[in-house]
Design an enzyme around this catalytic site. Sequence first.
Site, PDB file in Angstrom:
ATOM      1  N   GLY A 174     -10.604 -13.273 -60.844  1.00 19.83           N
ATOM      2  CA  GLY A 174     -10.633 -14.553 -61.544  1.00 19.83           C
ATOM      3  C   GLY A 174     -10.192 -15.605 -60.559  1.00 19.83           C
ATOM      4  N   GLU A 175      -9.276 -16.442 -60.965  1.00 19.58           N
ATOM      5  CA  GLU A 175      -8.762 -17.486 -60.077  1.00 19.58           C
ATOM      6  C   GLU A 175      -7.252 -17.268 -59.949  1.00 19.58           C
ATOM      7  OE1 GLU A 175     -10.667 -19.498 -58.306  1.00 19.58           O
ATOM      8  OE2 GLU A 175      -8.768 -20.025 -57.372  1.00 19.58           O
ATOM      9  N   SER A 176      -6.846 -16.844 -58.746  1.00 21.75           N
ATOM     10  CA  SER A 176      -5.449 -16.426 -58.571  1.00 21.75           C
ATOM     11  C   SER A 176      -4.464 -17.552 -58.876  1.00 21.75           C
ATOM     12  CB  SER A 176      -5.233 -15.885 -57.158  1.00 21.75           C
ATOM     13  OG  SER A 176      -5.681 -16.814 -56.200  1.00 21.75           O
TER      14      SER A 176
ATOM     15  N   CYS B 158      -9.576  -8.292 -56.502  1.00 18.57           N
ATOM     16  CA  CYS B 158      -9.890  -9.642 -56.023  1.00 18.57           C
ATOM     17  C   CYS B 158      -8.718 -10.615 -56.246  1.00 18.57           C
ATOM     18  CB  CYS B 158     -11.188 -10.111 -56.665  1.00 18.57           C
ATOM     19  SG  CYS B 158     -12.023 -11.366 -55.687  1.00 18.57           S
TER      20      CYS B 158
ATOM     21  N   ARG C 197      -7.512 -16.044 -48.943  1.00 23.39           N
ATOM     22  CA  ARG C 197      -8.437 -16.285 -50.059  1.00 23.39           C
ATOM     23  C   ARG C 197      -9.739 -16.901 -49.559  1.00 23.39           C
ATOM     24  NH1 ARG C 197      -5.994 -20.567 -53.204  1.00 23.39           N
ATOM     25  NH2 ARG C 197      -7.606 -20.142 -54.738  1.00 23.39           N
TER      26      ARG C 197
ATOM     27  N   ILE D 175     -17.098 -11.500 -54.794  1.00 26.47           N
ATOM     28  CA  ILE D 175     -17.323 -12.858 -55.309  1.00 26.47           C
ATOM     29  C   ILE D 175     -16.199 -13.774 -54.834  1.00 26.47           C
ATOM     30  CG2 ILE D 175     -17.557 -14.269 -57.389  1.00 26.47           C
ATOM     31  CD1 ILE D 175     -18.546 -11.718 -58.819  1.00 26.47           C
ATOM     32  N   ARG D 176     -16.541 -14.752 -54.022  1.00 30.16           N
ATOM     33  CA  ARG D 176     -15.511 -15.619 -53.414  1.00 30.16           C
ATOM     34  C   ARG D 176     -14.298 -14.765 -53.029  1.00 30.16           C
ATOM     35  NH1 ARG D 176     -13.130 -19.137 -56.517  1.00 30.16           N
ATOM     36  NH2 ARG D 176     -13.680 -18.039 -58.407  1.00 30.16           N
TER      37      ARG D 176
ATOM     38  N   HIS E 188     -15.097  -6.059 -56.816  1.00 28.12           N
ATOM     39  CA  HIS E 188     -14.952  -6.002 -58.275  1.00 28.12           C
ATOM     40  C   HIS E 188     -15.563  -4.735 -58.858  1.00 28.12           C
ATOM     41  CE1 HIS E 188     -13.641 -10.178 -59.070  1.00 28.12           C
ATOM     42  NE2 HIS E 188     -14.334 -10.463 -57.986  1.00 28.12           N
TER      43      HIS E 188
ATOM     44  N   GLU F 261     -15.132  -3.602 -61.663  1.00 32.46           N
ATOM     45  CA  GLU F 261     -15.418  -3.856 -63.089  1.00 32.46           C
ATOM     46  C   GLU F 261     -16.760  -4.549 -63.289  1.00 32.46           C
ATOM     47  OE1 GLU F 261     -13.414  -5.536 -61.210  1.00 32.46           O
ATOM     48  OE2 GLU F 261     -13.305  -7.666 -61.764  1.00 32.46           O
TER      49      GLU F 261
HETATM   50  N1  GLN Z   1     -11.372 -16.881 -54.917  1.00 29.22           N
HETATM   51  C1  GLN Z   1     -10.576 -16.389 -56.000  1.00 29.22           C
HETATM   52  C2  GLN Z   1      -9.090 -16.692 -55.787  1.00 29.22           C
HETATM   53  O1  GLN Z   1      -8.729 -17.208 -54.803  1.00 29.22           O
HETATM   54  C3  GLN Z   1     -10.751 -14.896 -56.180  1.00 29.22           C
HETATM   55  C4  GLN Z   1     -12.166 -14.605 -56.570  1.00 29.22           C
HETATM   56  C5  GLN Z   1     -12.310 -13.514 -57.554  1.00 29.22           C
HETATM   57  O2  GLN Z   1     -11.355 -12.956 -58.108  1.00 29.22           O
HETATM   58  N2  GLN Z   1     -13.542 -13.208 -57.816  1.00 29.22           N
HETATM   59  O3  GLN Z   1      -8.306 -16.397 -56.617  1.00 29.22           O
END
Ligand code: GLN
Length: 198
Positions: A48-50, A80, A111, A140-141, A176, A178
């Site tokens: 997700g977004e840390s 992630c 990140r 993903i990112r 990921h 999942e």
């Molecule tokens: N770029 C996200 C972060 O810095 C991590 C990306 C992800 O969990 N898919 O948290």
Amino acid sequence: MKVGVLALQGNIPEHLGALGALLPPGDLLPVRYPSELERVEAIFLPGGESTTIARLLRGAGLWKPLARRLQEGLPTLATCAGLILLARTLAPSPAGRDPPTFGVLDLVVRRNDYGAQRESFEGPVRIEGLKGGAFPGVFIRAPRILEVGPGAEPFAWRDAEIVGARHGTIWGTTFHPELSGDLRLHRMFLDQVRRRAR
Ligand code: GLN
């Protein structure tokens, strides 16, 4: 065995879906409150977004109790953004604004290190001890593991690059599982938790 999925932000339904196929329904618990965290014997920290997850953890009063459980070795599979939150050190990221971390995995992580053009990609990942061939890695990112310290050991690689590392029962991946439709890593993680519990 009660297994939690941290359910504040990110790929929560995907982890719940994967685990739903492997566990009896009563054993699976979304974790949003400290009282729920107390009940679990293992936890999944989703991607997700840390920065958002860190903020919500504090808001929910979960940061300190989760830090304590992690210190005590709560079996954890972090993917992630989840892995970012476990790292010992974050190298400043191009995205800026890095979150605080729990520091329980001896890693230096940056990140969003695969850059804007390559924000998302897929590729085969080799996982130590996993039967059935390469694992479909979905990135993903994704963060990049820049350094693995003596307190962690690598267990997953994409070509020569380390994309998964663990310390005992605390595991983290930059990809990921999942989102891959492949349940083998979730199953392998749960199997080792059960073996240790016996
Ligand atoms: N770029 C996200 C972060 O810095 C991590 C990306 C992800 O969990 N898919 O948290």
